[in-house]
Enzyme design. Structure first.
Site, PDB file in Angstrom:
ATOM      1  N   THR A 338       1.614   6.630   2.058  1.00  0.00           N
ATOM      2  CA  THR A 338       0.413   7.458   2.171  1.00  0.00           C
ATOM      3  C   THR A 338       0.339   8.459   1.028  1.00  0.00           C
ATOM      4  O   THR A 338       1.304   8.650   0.276  1.00  0.00           O
ATOM      5  CB  THR A 338       0.405   8.246   3.500  1.00  0.00           C
ATOM      6  OG1 THR A 338       1.421   9.244   3.414  1.00  0.00           O
ATOM      7  CG2 THR A 338       0.661   7.341   4.686  1.00  0.00           C
ATOM      8  N   CYS A 339      -0.797   9.143   0.943  1.00  0.00           N
ATOM      9  CA  CYS A 339      -0.979  10.121  -0.131  1.00  0.00           C
ATOM     10  C   CYS A 339      -0.398  11.478   0.224  1.00  0.00           C
ATOM     11  O   CYS A 339      -0.483  12.416  -0.562  1.00  0.00           O
ATOM     12  CB  CYS A 339      -2.462  10.261  -0.454  1.00  0.00           C
ATOM     13  SG  CYS A 339      -3.138   8.731  -1.088  1.00  0.00           S
ATOM     14  N   ASP A 340       0.172  11.607   1.414  1.00  0.00           N
ATOM     15  CA  ASP A 340       0.666  12.914   1.841  1.00  0.00           C
ATOM     16  C   ASP A 340       2.049  13.200   1.263  1.00  0.00           C
ATOM     17  O   ASP A 340       2.923  12.331   1.252  1.00  0.00           O
ATOM     18  CB  ASP A 340       0.736  12.936   3.376  1.00  0.00           C
ATOM     19  CG  ASP A 340       0.979  14.340   3.896  1.00  0.00           C
ATOM     20  OD1 ASP A 340       1.337  15.223   3.098  1.00  0.00           O
ATOM     21  OD2 ASP A 340       0.798  14.555   5.101  1.00  0.00           O
ATOM     22  N   ASN A 377      -4.263   7.046   6.757  1.00  0.00           N
ATOM     23  CA  ASN A 377      -4.649   6.481   5.441  1.00  0.00           C
ATOM     24  C   ASN A 377      -5.029   4.998   5.553  1.00  0.00           C
ATOM     25  O   ASN A 377      -5.100   4.311   4.545  1.00  0.00           O
ATOM     26  CB  ASN A 377      -3.490   6.598   4.426  1.00  0.00           C
ATOM     27  CG  ASN A 377      -3.714   7.646   3.379  1.00  0.00           C
ATOM     28  OD1 ASN A 377      -2.955   7.734   2.425  1.00  0.00           O
ATOM     29  ND2 ASN A 377      -4.729   8.456   3.510  1.00  0.00           N
TER      30      ASN A 377
END
Ligand code: PLP
Length: 389
Positions: A338-340, A377
């Protein structure tokens, strides 16, 4: 019901020999894709046998929550297990597995009437309550339902203190039993859960003793049968997988406490993680990599929003390694897809240099991992594959 994606029919499920060889795992990823989550039913059956031997005479009801998978339910049913349900989704799962309702209890202390009805319609008869309002919900079901009163025994040493959120105090038990009696409800017995992943069984043993006193006092009123004691779960797993050989010694204080119970008490337990923790293996592949501040960062197709969610929800750092063993090992960072930025699985892990497509394997990941995974996501969850069904 939370459905695991792409579950294979058991007829297709592979047979794997433990410990899994590198080639076997690579072949599975080549065939089924990545990320993959393997559940080994041989391990589940073995743990069931070990816990049964450690707690003779205790009816083991597998608590579905750590790994609500059809293959696990079927494997456990075949060796004689019963089941502990907490939601309508779990009712649907045991129904799909063809489990007779008499082998199930419903143990969520706080639930909607629709959930009570779903369980009753299936044929479940035993439910848990811990307060006046919840007792009141059963008045209209009193001819079909019987109750266990959940008692709280706080245990701050447990990884998750399950007596903080649920359970009445031992001191409140007499008046709740009296209320249930006045309302025409049958209280079959008591239950407790001294916390998940406990360090030792002292809390279980003292809770058994305390419940024994409540049962004895309650029986004197003649209002309720009070012939059941449900000692909950909490039986631990260890990251080296040694819980199977340690469980007999772990349960010694519980056996001693159960021996002090008055005769004629049916004893139930609700083990979760112990039965499935060692059975789960995660296979995840490198999607890409970057060199940052002199170290490799590997971006995987599974992470803490997926199968590694147990690192967040359950505070466990699972053993993880690459299938590739050749080459000098240097400290590397593993991150999820994910982008986190919290989606980091491990920092400073010694790994050989990897490239896209290389596979990593996470072990001891059966409990509270894929069960807690999210779709954040829109990253697809790991495909679940039951082996040795
Ligand atoms: C009511 C109940 N029973 C059983 C369990 C399983 O506990 P464990 O996985 O620690 O054995 C839980 C865990 O949350 C629970 O809430």
């Amino acid at each position: 019901m939370r459905q695991t994606k792409s579950k294979l029919a058991s007829a297709d499920a592979p047979i794997l020999e433990a410990p899994y060889r590198r080639e076997a795992l690579e072949a599975l990823v080549a065939r089924y894709g990545s990320p993959l989550f393997l559940i080994d039913c041989n391990v589940v059956r073995e743990r069931y046998g070990q816990l049964s031997a450690a707690l003779p005479g205790v009816e083991l009801h597998y608590a579905l929550k750590p790994l609500p998978e059809l293959g696990v339910v079927r494997a456990l049913a075949a060796v004689g297990a019963s089941f502990d349900l907490a939601t309508s989704g779990e009712v649907a799962l045991v129904k799909a597995a063809g489990i007779p309702a008499e082998r199930c209890i419903h143990t969520h202390p706080i639930k909607r009437d629709s959930e009570i009805r779903d369980a009753l319609r299936y044929g479940v008869r035993t439910f848990v309550v811990d307060n006046e309002d919840e007792i009141g919900k059963f008045v209209k079901h009193r001819t079909r339902a019987e109750l266990l009163l959940r008692i709280s025994f706080r245990n701050p040493t447990a990884a998750a203190d399950l007596s903080k959120k649920f359970g009445c105090t031992p001191g409140d038990a007499p008046q709740l039993l009296a209320l249930a009696g006045r309302l025409g409800l049958k209280v079959r017995g008591l239950s407790f859960h001294v916390g998940s992943q406990v360090a030792d069984a002292a809390a279980h043993a003292s809770a058994v003793d305390a419940c024994s006193a409540i049962l004895a006092a309650g029986r004197q009123t003649g209002q309720h049968p009070l012939d059941v004691l449900d000692i909950g779960g909490g039986f631990p797993t260890y990251l080296d997988g040694s819980e199977g050989e340690k469980i007999h010694a772990f349960c010694a204080p519980i056996r001693a406490a159960l021996a002090r119970l008055p005769a004629g008490i049916r004893v139930i337990a609700e083990p979760g993680r112990f039965l499935v923790g060692a059975a789960g293996t995660c296979l995840t592949s490198v999607v890409g990599r970057a060199r940052r501040e002199g170290r490799w960062w590997y971006y995987l197709d599974d992470g803490v929003y997926g199968t590694f969610s147990g690192q967040i929800f359950d505070a466990v750092r699972y053993p993880i390694d690459s299938l590739k063993t050749e080459g000098e090992r240097t400290p590397a960072t593993l991150t999820g897809p994910t982008c986190d930025s919290i989606d980091v699985i491990r920092e400073g892990l010694l790994l050989p240099e990897l490239e896209a497509g290389d596979v990593l394997v996470g072990r001891m990941m059966g409990a509270y991992t894929t069960a807690c995974a999210t779709d954040f996501n829109f990253v697809p969850r790991a495909r679940v594959l039951t082996v040795n069904p």
